[in-house]
Motif scaffolding. Structure first.
Motif, PDB file in Angstrom:
ATOM      1  N   ILE A  12       0.826  -1.195   0.000  1.00 15.34           N
ATOM      2  CA  ILE A  12       0.000   0.000   0.000  1.00 15.34           C
ATOM      3  C   ILE A  12       0.863   1.249   0.000  1.00 15.34           C
ATOM      4  N   ARG A  36      -3.091   6.534  -0.522  1.00 11.80           N
ATOM      5  CA  ARG A  36      -4.025   5.506  -0.063  1.00 11.80           C
ATOM      6  C   ARG A  36      -4.478   4.651  -1.248  1.00 11.80           C
ATOM      7  N   THR A  37      -3.491   4.013  -1.856  1.00 15.57           N
ATOM      8  CA  THR A  37      -3.711   3.155  -3.019  1.00 15.57           C
ATOM      9  C   THR A  37      -3.038   1.814  -2.793  1.00 15.57           C
ATOM     10  N   TYR A  73     -11.115   4.765   4.160  1.00  7.41           N
ATOM     11  CA  TYR A  73     -10.293   5.892   4.599  1.00  7.41           C
ATOM     12  C   TYR A  73     -10.650   7.158   3.833  1.00  7.41           C
ATOM     13  N   LYS A  74     -10.830   7.042   2.515  1.00  9.29           N
ATOM     14  CA  LYS A  74     -11.173   8.219   1.708  1.00  9.29           C
ATOM     15  C   LYS A  74     -12.566   8.734   2.056  1.00  9.29           C
ATOM     16  N   ALA A 126      -3.084  -0.176   8.845  1.00 10.97           N
ATOM     17  CA  ALA A 126      -2.290   1.042   8.765  1.00 10.97           C
ATOM     18  C   ALA A 126      -1.081   0.961   9.695  1.00 10.97           C
ATOM     19  N   LEU A 182       0.823   4.845   1.309  1.00 11.96           N
ATOM     20  CA  LEU A 182       0.078   5.531   2.357  1.00 11.96           C
ATOM     21  C   LEU A 182      -0.290   6.961   2.008  1.00 11.96           C
ATOM     22  N   THR A 189      -8.859   1.390   1.673  1.00 18.50           N
ATOM     23  CA  THR A 189      -8.629   2.707   1.068  1.00 18.50           C
ATOM     24  C   THR A 189      -9.952   3.425   0.828  1.00 18.50           C
ATOM     25  N   GLU A 235      -8.108   0.491  -5.679  1.00 20.02           N
ATOM     26  CA  GLU A 235      -8.785   0.676  -4.401  1.00 20.02           C
ATOM     27  C   GLU A 235      -9.007  -0.694  -3.757  1.00 20.02           C
TER      28      GLU A 235
END
Length: 426
Positions: free
Chosen positions: A327, A332-333, A355-356, A410, A329, A352, A348
């Motif tokens: 990932i 976020r991909t 988070y988005k 994460a 960070l 992710t 995605e």
């Protein structure tokens, strides 16, 4: 990245109180919308209740402002879609334009007569099929899109005049537009910094925060990056950057929808992967380059698109043979890479997406608009992650489980310096 998020959230708190002064069809509730692709999805296959709104995609412009094209879709399919949405209590708009259907916007909005005729045409089609609103997807005012569009330096000002005409004729229906991540280009070739006139007549703007990097770019990268700290100098677009730009240009945050893609671009990348150290100290393999053409360096070619459902159903996020999962960070991909075949897919995943969506919600923006509804799995995994992040399913067991898994993921990746491999299929 955290500083950028704080700026967006602070500005949102200042502007949200004035949101009611904007468009007449604004709901004030969190939006999870999606485009319904009429050309590749049957109305019976849409999970209507999983969304708050749907955009029928797509009608296209014609040389005559009194006529728009159904793009080959039958009346019965359009009626079926609207009927099913109404039965589920979901509002609908129809989209006119798109990448292949924006050729004549410039011509139609260039005169007062043309603007009035075109506006009346769009309203007549809305009423004919029972849609609740109209979504304008002009790609793009003031600049070329697909290659054969009519373009004028006066497009932006004429577009605003048209939207004002449309609003005056439409009354309190839902009016929205989809707009480039870069903004709307003005007469000098620079993007406008003041969009308050557009905001005053529109209920929502969907920022097309996707296709930021693709198989045309000459390098690999994220389709819809959250932030751009590691991005190449000429490709500094991101979700956070676009949210900030549109807010600063005059749109109240609660009227802004963030576009999220349900598809990914695939590339071929030879070993070894190039590891880049970002300004914040994190490391990424997201950006792979060809030194000349497409046969030198590590990036060696393209391999089309995948829907999220294709990746999930084929096991790419699980135990699909040979795929390394990591990932990035900053954006976020997720990155899926097969060393043997060279296939390299920035995409995605549920973590992710969550988070988005949480970022959008935390900044008090209007919500998310997905392109498009056909990319989800049969059990709505893509949609579920967005709903949880937006707080639409905040109390569910799956919500709590996903948050725990995302937080754990994460922490694991951050301990590995931003380039860790995890088996968590978020």
């Amino acid at each position: 990245m955290l500083r950028s998020l704080a700026v967006v959230a602070s500005a949102a708190s200042l502007l949200v109180s004035s949101a009611a002064a904007y468009g007449a069809g604004f709901t004030g509730s969190t939006v999870l919308s999606a485009y319904y692709p009429s050309y590749q999805m049957a109305p019976a296959d849409v999970p209507y209740s999983r969304y708050t709104h749907l955009d029928y995609f797509v009608f296209t412009t014609t040389p005559d402002p009194a006529v728009i094209s159904q793009a080959g879709i039958s009346d019965s399919q359009i009626v079926d879609f609207v009927t099913r949405a109404k039965a589920a209590g979901i509002t609908t708009s129809y989209t006119v334009g798109g990448w292949t259907g924006s050729q004549y916007f410039s011509t139609h909005v260039s005169t007062a007569v043309g603007r009035t005729t075109f506006a009346r045409t769009l309203l007549a089609v809305m009423q004919q099929y029972g849609f609740d609103g109209i979504d304008i997807d002009w790609e793009y005012p003031g600049q070329q899109g697909i290659g054969n569009n009519v373009v004028s330096p006066n497009d932006a000002s004429n577009f605003l005049l048209f939207l004002q005409t449309l609003r005056s004729l439409a009354g309190p229906v839902r009016l929205s537009m989809a707009a480039s991540v870069a903004g709307i280009m003005g007469p000098t070739g620079a993007y406008l910094t003041d969009l308050s006139g557009f905001a005053a007549v529109l209920d929502y703007v969907t920022i097309m925060t996707y296709d930021i990097t693709g198989t045309w770019s000459g390098f690999t990268g994220p389709n819809a990056p959250l932030a751009s700290a590691c991005s190449p100098g000429g490709n500094q677009f991101s979700i956070i950057g676009a949210m900030t730009a549109y807010r600063n240009a005059g749109f109240a945050p609660s009227h802004i929808l963030v576009g999220i893609p349900a598809y990914s671009y695939s590339y071929y990348v030879s070993a070894p992967l190039t590891v880049t150290t970002c300004p914040d100290g994190s490391r990424t393999t997201l950006y792979q380059y060809a030194s000349s053409g497409s046969t030198c360096g590590t990036y060696i070619g393209n391999n089309g698109q995948y829907l999220y459902s294709q990746l999930w159903d084929s096991g790419y996020f699980g135990n699909f043979a040979g795929y390394r999962r990591s990932i990035d960070l900053v954006s976020r991909t997720w990155i899926l890479w097969n060393r043997a075949t060279g296939e390299f897919i920035p995409t995605e995943a549920r973590g992710t997406l969550w988070y988005k969506a949480r970022t959008v919600r935390g900044a008090r923006f209007g919500g998310i608009n997905v392109f498009d509804a056909s990319g989800d799995t049969a059990d709505n995994r893509f949609n579920a992650a967005l709903r949880i992040g937006l707080g639409l399913d905040a109390g569910s067991v799956s919500s709590l489980a996903l948050r725990r898994r995302a937080t754990l993921h994460a922490k694991l990746v951050e301990r590995r310096g931003g380039d860790g491999i995890s088996s968590l299929a978020l």
